[in-house]
Every structure is written in C-alpha cells, then in structure tokens.
Design a protein around this motif. Sequence first.
Motif, short mmCIF file in Angstrom:
data_model
loop_
_atom_site.label_atom_id
_atom_site.label_comp_id
_atom_site.label_asym_id
_atom_site.label_seq_id
_atom_site.Cartn_x
_atom_site.Cartn_y
_atom_site.Cartn_z
N ARG A 196 1.34 15.76 2.19
CA ARG A 196 1.82 16.13 0.85
C ARG A 196 3.13 15.42 0.52
NH1 ARG A 196 0.08 16.34 -3.38
NH2 ARG A 196 -1.74 17.15 -2.35
N LEU A 197 4.04 15.33 1.51
CA LEU A 197 5.31 14.62 1.30
C LEU A 197 5.05 13.15 0.98
CD1 LEU A 197 7.65 16.05 4.07
CD2 LEU A 197 7.99 16.18 1.61
N ILE A 198 4.13 12.53 1.73
CA ILE A 198 3.82 11.12 1.50
C ILE A 198 3.22 10.92 0.12
CG2 ILE A 198 2.33 9.21 2.23
CD1 ILE A 198 2.85 10.12 5.12
N LEU A 199 2.32 11.81 -0.28
CA LEU A 199 1.68 11.68 -1.59
C LEU A 199 2.67 11.94 -2.73
CD1 LEU A 199 -1.81 13.30 -0.92
CD2 LEU A 199 -1.23 10.88 -1.01
N GLY A 240 -0.23 -0.12 2.29
CA GLY A 240 -1.49 -0.82 2.10
C GLY A 240 -2.68 0.09 2.31
N ILE A 241 -2.61 0.93 3.33
CA ILE A 241 -3.70 1.88 3.59
C ILE A 241 -3.79 2.90 2.46
CG2 ILE A 241 -4.48 3.72 5.13
CD1 ILE A 241 -3.28 2.08 7.46
N LEU A 242 -2.64 3.43 2.02
CA LEU A 242 -2.64 4.40 0.91
C LEU A 242 -3.12 3.76 -0.39
CD1 LEU A 242 0.65 6.33 1.68
CD2 LEU A 242 -1.68 7.23 1.83
N SER A 243 -2.86 2.48 -0.56
CA SER A 243 -3.38 1.77 -1.73
C SER A 243 -4.90 1.63 -1.62
CB SER A 243 -2.75 0.39 -1.86
OG SER A 243 -1.37 0.50 -2.08
N TYR A 244 -5.37 1.38 -0.41
CA TYR A 244 -6.81 1.27 -0.17
C TYR A 244 -7.52 2.59 -0.48
CZ TYR A 244 -11.22 0.83 2.30
OH TYR A 244 -12.55 0.82 2.62
N THR A 245 -6.90 3.72 -0.09
CA THR A 245 -7.52 5.02 -0.34
C THR A 245 -7.34 5.50 -1.78
OG1 THR A 245 -5.55 6.23 0.40
CG2 THR A 245 -7.24 5.75 2.06
N GLY A 246 -6.51 4.80 -2.56
CA GLY A 246 -6.29 5.17 -3.95
C GLY A 246 -5.14 6.13 -4.15
N PHE A 263 0.19 -2.54 -6.75
CA PHE A 263 1.21 -3.33 -7.43
C PHE A 263 2.58 -2.63 -7.40
CE2 PHE A 263 -2.86 -4.57 -9.37
CZ PHE A 263 -2.87 -5.89 -8.95
N TYR A 264 2.56 -1.32 -7.62
CA TYR A 264 3.82 -0.56 -7.51
C TYR A 264 4.33 -0.57 -6.08
CZ TYR A 264 2.98 1.31 -12.20
OH TYR A 264 2.78 1.46 -13.55
N ALA A 274 -3.00 -5.15 4.74
CA ALA A 274 -3.34 -3.77 5.12
C ALA A 274 -4.37 -3.19 4.14
CB ALA A 274 -2.09 -2.91 5.16
N TYR A 275 -4.29 -3.57 2.89
CA TYR A 275 -5.26 -3.12 1.89
C TYR A 275 -6.65 -3.69 2.19
CZ TYR A 275 -7.45 -2.55 -2.70
OH TYR A 275 -8.31 -2.24 -3.73
N TRP A 276 -6.70 -4.99 2.47
CA TRP A 276 -7.99 -5.63 2.77
C TRP A 276 -8.64 -5.05 4.02
CZ3 TRP A 276 -6.28 -11.38 1.93
CH2 TRP A 276 -6.34 -11.68 0.56
#
Length: 191
Positions: free
Chosen positions: A7-10, A33-39, A44-45, A144-146
């Motif tokens: 929750r803190l990370i989100l 990158g992983i959090l970007s991958y999961t949405g 970009f931010y 990390a996203y890829w």
Amino acid sequence: MEEILLRLILDYGYYILFIWSIMEGELGLVMAGILSYTGDMNIFYAILVAGLGGFTGDQIFFYIGRFNRNYVQKKFSRHRRKFALASLLLNKYGWYIIFIQRYLYGLRTIIPITIGTTKLCWKKFAIINLISAFIWASITIVLAYWFGDYLLLILHYIKKHWYVAFPTAIIIFYSVIRYIKKAAEKRSFRK
C-alpha cells in the motif's frame, strides 16, 4: 506486513522512487520497471522521477565536493583509494566518466564528489549529469519493464522458497566479493 508495504509503494511510489534515486537507485528503478509492467506506475512518470532523482543526487555530491573540499578529504580519508581511482578515471575519460559512473559499483557517490573538487564548470557538469541521469533511468526502467514477467516469476519463487533463495544470494554475494578481492590483489601484485 506485506499488504502495508504494498500500500505504501502504491500510494507513495513516485516519492520513494525519487528519494531512492538520489541515494543509489538501481533496485528502485528495477522495482519501478516491474510496477510499470503491472500497471501500478506509469513508465514515463517513473523515468521522469528517477531521472530527476539521479540528477539531484549527483548534483548534491558535486556541490559537497565543490564547497567542502577540506572536509571531504578529512571525512573520507579511508576512501583515498576510491578517490584516487575516481581521479584517474576522470583524467583518462574526461567528462565521459559522468555517464560511466552510474554503473560503477562503489564509485557512484565518490566520482561526483571528486569531480566537484576539480575546476570543471558547474554548468557543464549539470547538463551532462541531466542527460546521463535520464539515459540511466530510461535504460534500467525499460529493461525491467520488458523483462517484467520473468522478474515477477523470480520474485514469486524467492517469496515461496526463501529458505533456498536466501542462502543462494549469500553464496553469490560472497563469491562476487571474493572474486573482486582476488582481482584487486593480482592487479596490485603486478604493479
């Protein structure tokens, strides 16, 4: 506990990423990158925040070296070898070292401090540092996203089998440190 951390990370992920990028950053960028991958983060931010954090951190270290030269020399006296290595790298590669230093473990904070003690123009350092920070953030977060699916599988395995992953990580860490020490000994023996 895991739910609270998630929750803190989100809720504060971009703030955490900025602060983490000021200090060191690579693990924070991989997580972004992983959090970007999961949405859960916008890629970009995440790159923008991490790039600004990396830029800010190196600027702080640069100005520590610029305005506190005597203090730095006294306070970091046990790191003389690292400062000497940073000076050699700066003399050998010039301003290119500003790009390279982000990937040199153990020298990421020392090199900007060392550059700050030189006569390099602060404007030139700031411009190169800004470009370097965004390239560093882009490369790390996009990779990390890829590979987000594979990284999530590894994290899931580590979480499920921590009793195997923890000793394996210690063995790998010990092996890397031992290899680096042996390489340094060989290098100093040759001189």
